[in-house]
Design a protein around this motif. Structure first.
Motif, PDB file in Angstrom:
ATOM      1  N   GLY A   1      -6.395 -12.647   0.957  1.00 12.22           N
ATOM      2  CA  GLY A   1      -5.637 -11.755   0.271  1.00 12.22           C
ATOM      3  C   GLY A   1      -5.959 -10.152  -0.311  1.00 12.22           C
ATOM      4  N   VAL A   2      -5.068  -9.349  -0.729  1.00 14.69           N
ATOM      5  CA  VAL A   2      -5.821  -8.730  -0.674  1.00 14.69           C
ATOM      6  C   VAL A   2      -6.032  -8.983  -2.549  1.00 14.69           C
ATOM      7  N   ALA A   3      -5.864  -9.885  -3.433  1.00 20.82           N
ATOM      8  CA  ALA A   3      -5.833 -10.781  -4.352  1.00 20.82           C
ATOM      9  C   ALA A   3      -7.259 -10.647  -3.882  1.00 20.82           C
ATOM     10  N   ARG A   4      -8.191 -11.571  -3.125  1.00 20.91           N
ATOM     11  CA  ARG A   4      -9.144 -11.658  -3.147  1.00 20.91           C
ATOM     12  C   ARG A   4      -9.953 -10.502  -3.722  1.00 20.91           C
TER      13      ARG A   4
ATOM     14  N   TRP B   1      -0.534   6.020 -16.605  1.00 21.75           N
ATOM     15  CA  TRP B   1      -0.236   5.675 -15.009  1.00 21.75           C
ATOM     16  C   TRP B   1      -1.309   4.946 -14.600  1.00 21.75           C
ATOM     17  N   LEU B   2      -1.991   4.204 -14.512  1.00 19.11           N
ATOM     18  CA  LEU B   2      -2.680   4.158 -13.463  1.00 19.11           C
ATOM     19  C   LEU B   2      -2.891   2.896 -12.588  1.00 19.11           C
ATOM     20  N   ALA B   3      -3.234   3.536 -10.706  1.00 17.30           N
ATOM     21  CA  ALA B   3      -3.341   3.034  -9.938  1.00 17.30           C
ATOM     22  C   ALA B   3      -4.571   2.726  -9.162  1.00 17.30           C
ATOM     23  N   GLU B   4      -5.394   2.046  -9.631  1.00 18.78           N
ATOM     24  CA  GLU B   4      -6.470   1.906  -9.083  1.00 18.78           C
ATOM     25  C   GLU B   4      -6.733   0.506  -8.228  1.00 18.78           C
ATOM     26  N   GLY B   5      -7.234   1.192  -6.865  1.00 20.42           N
ATOM     27  CA  GLY B   5      -7.101   0.655  -5.882  1.00 20.42           C
ATOM     28  C   GLY B   5      -5.652  -0.017  -5.361  1.00 20.42           C
ATOM     29  N   LEU B   6      -4.452   0.088  -5.132  1.00 20.79           N
ATOM     30  CA  LEU B   6      -3.822  -0.266  -5.094  1.00 20.79           C
ATOM     31  C   LEU B   6      -2.894   0.604  -3.795  1.00 20.79           C
ATOM     32  N   LEU B   7      -2.493   2.230  -3.791  1.00 22.18           N
ATOM     33  CA  LEU B   7      -1.784   2.641  -2.590  1.00 22.18           C
ATOM     34  C   LEU B   7      -2.619   2.352  -1.521  1.00 22.18           C
ATOM     35  N   LEU B   8      -4.327   1.806  -1.485  1.00 24.50           N
ATOM     36  CA  LEU B   8      -4.469   1.904   0.004  1.00 24.50           C
ATOM     37  C   LEU B   8      -3.679   0.110   0.686  1.00 24.50           C
ATOM     38  N   TYR B   9      -3.044  -0.217   0.251  1.00 27.99           N
ATOM     39  CA  TYR B   9      -2.741  -2.205   0.394  1.00 27.99           C
ATOM     40  C   TYR B   9      -1.220  -1.965   0.626  1.00 27.99           C
ATOM     41  N   LEU B  10      -0.582  -0.716  -0.169  1.00 34.53           N
ATOM     42  CA  LEU B  10       0.572  -1.330  -0.115  1.00 34.53           C
ATOM     43  C   LEU B  10       1.855  -0.621   1.125  1.00 34.53           C
TER      44      LEU B  10
ATOM     45  N   ASP C   1     -12.022  -8.919   4.438  1.00 36.68           N
ATOM     46  CA  ASP C   1     -11.967  -8.112   5.696  1.00 36.68           C
ATOM     47  C   ASP C   1     -10.755  -6.801   5.252  1.00 36.68           C
ATOM     48  N   LEU C   2     -11.246  -6.036   4.870  1.00 39.84           N
ATOM     49  CA  LEU C   2     -10.837  -5.138   4.616  1.00 39.84           C
ATOM     50  C   LEU C   2     -10.256  -3.875   4.672  1.00 39.84           C
ATOM     51  N   LEU C   3     -10.189  -3.369   5.993  1.00 38.45           N
ATOM     52  CA  LEU C   3      -9.731  -2.896   7.032  1.00 38.45           C
ATOM     53  C   LEU C   3      -8.676  -3.678   7.485  1.00 38.45           C
ATOM     54  N   SER C   4      -8.317  -4.939   7.932  1.00 41.46           N
ATOM     55  CA  SER C   4      -7.616  -5.779   7.948  1.00 41.46           C
ATOM     56  C   SER C   4      -6.172  -5.505   6.801  1.00 41.46           C
TER      57      SER C   4
END
Length: 301
Positions: free
Chosen positions: A14-17, A177-186, A237-240
């Motif tokens: 998943g996202v953690a990977r 505050w820092l949200a690096e590469g996070l909101l894309l998945y929320l 699968d980033l798109l998924s």
């Protein structure tokens, strides 16, 4: 040496990977002669997880070099993003901020590798599984943080405000505050809650930086070799994983709440530093935006 399977499970899927993907990119960037950022701990994470143990951690291990869509183009993008967000945090502490919160910290090592002044505290928020793997690898490497480091195991899709307050966070002190590469998945609702919580907890002089995709990507972009390479070579699968439902206008919401907001293209920083990825046809990076915001009298970057 890989760590125990029970500890690697949290970063295997998943996202953690994707945290392992970013760590490998940072490891490769560290060894470039023109490195935009350095992270000596990154390769330890990559080698410790069976899912990534054979991934490259050095430019010499990438036969196609800059032409490789994954470790050349996307990897350089992550190096550029790391540098821009490093600079954001260091700019904040230079003006007196001593409290940092990294949302969705993953395998971030900024508490260890940046030149923090005395009195800085770095709160790292992520799931317990990711933080447990991270701590095991850091302990094996004998890593010692430069700032006071406070990991906080909580899912950002849930209510994380009270847990942060209980960890010693002060809402009366300015925060970076820092949200690096996070909101894309929320999910959109979680993003709205995150922005509202950050706003509520931010004293005057606080800053926020995060990444978004400004619009949905076209079919041509979704067929870009970057996405195909991540899926076929790494099983990611980033798109998924991206949440493609209509996104909130978080930059606009922050502005309505009184923040000063600046939305930048990654390629602005390629120009600034004289190196990094450049635009290409059906560009998988073209709709990415880095948002820098501040409240009170502090200027953005």
């Amino acid at each position: 040496m890989p760590v125990a399977a029970g500890l690697t499970a949290g970063v295997a899927v998943g996202v953690a990977r994707t945290a392992l993907l970013v760590a490998a990119a940072r490891a490769i960037e560290t060894h470039r002669p023109d490195a935009l950022a350095t992270d000596p701990l990154a390769e330890h994470f990559v080698r410790a997880a069976p899912a990534s143990a054979d991934w490259p951690v050095h430019p010499d291990q990438v036969p196609l070099g800059a032409a490789d869509p994954l470790w050349g183009r996307l990897g350089r993008y992550f190096g550029l993003r790391t540098r821009a967000l490093d600079d954001h945090l260091l700019d904040s502490v230079r003006t007196g901020v001593r409290q940092v919160v990294i949302l969705g910290a993953g395998l971030d090592t900024r508490a260890f590798r940046l030149g923090w002044p005395p009195g800085c505290t770095v709160h790292e928020i992520d799931t317990g599984e990711v933080l447990a793997f991270k701590q095991e690898v850091l302990d094996r490497a004998g890593a010692a943080p430069v700032a006071v480091r406070r990991p906080l195991a909580v899912d950002l899709r849930d209510d994380w405000e009270q847990a942060l307050l209980d960890s010693g966070f002060s809402p009366t002190a300015p925060t970076a505050w820092l949200a690096e590469g996070l909101l894309l998945y929320l999910p959109a609702g979680a993003e709205r809650r995150l922005v509202a919580t950050v706003d509520r907890l931010s004293a005057a002089g606080s800053t926020l930086a995060y990444e978004i995709k400004e619009v949905a990507e076209s079919p041509g972009v979704r067929a870009n070799p970057v996405y195909a390479a991540a899926r076929e070579r790494l099983g990611i699968d980033l798109l998924s994983l991206f949440d493609t439902r209509p996104r909130p206008d978080s930059a606009g919401e922050l502005a309505r709440r009184g923040w000063t907001v600046e939305v930048r293209r990654p390629y602005d920083f390629t120009v600034l530093h004289g190196r990094g990825p450049l635009p290409e046809p059906d560009d998988a990076l073209a709709v990415n935006r880095w948002v820098f915001a501040s409240t009170g009298s502090r200027p953005v970057r």
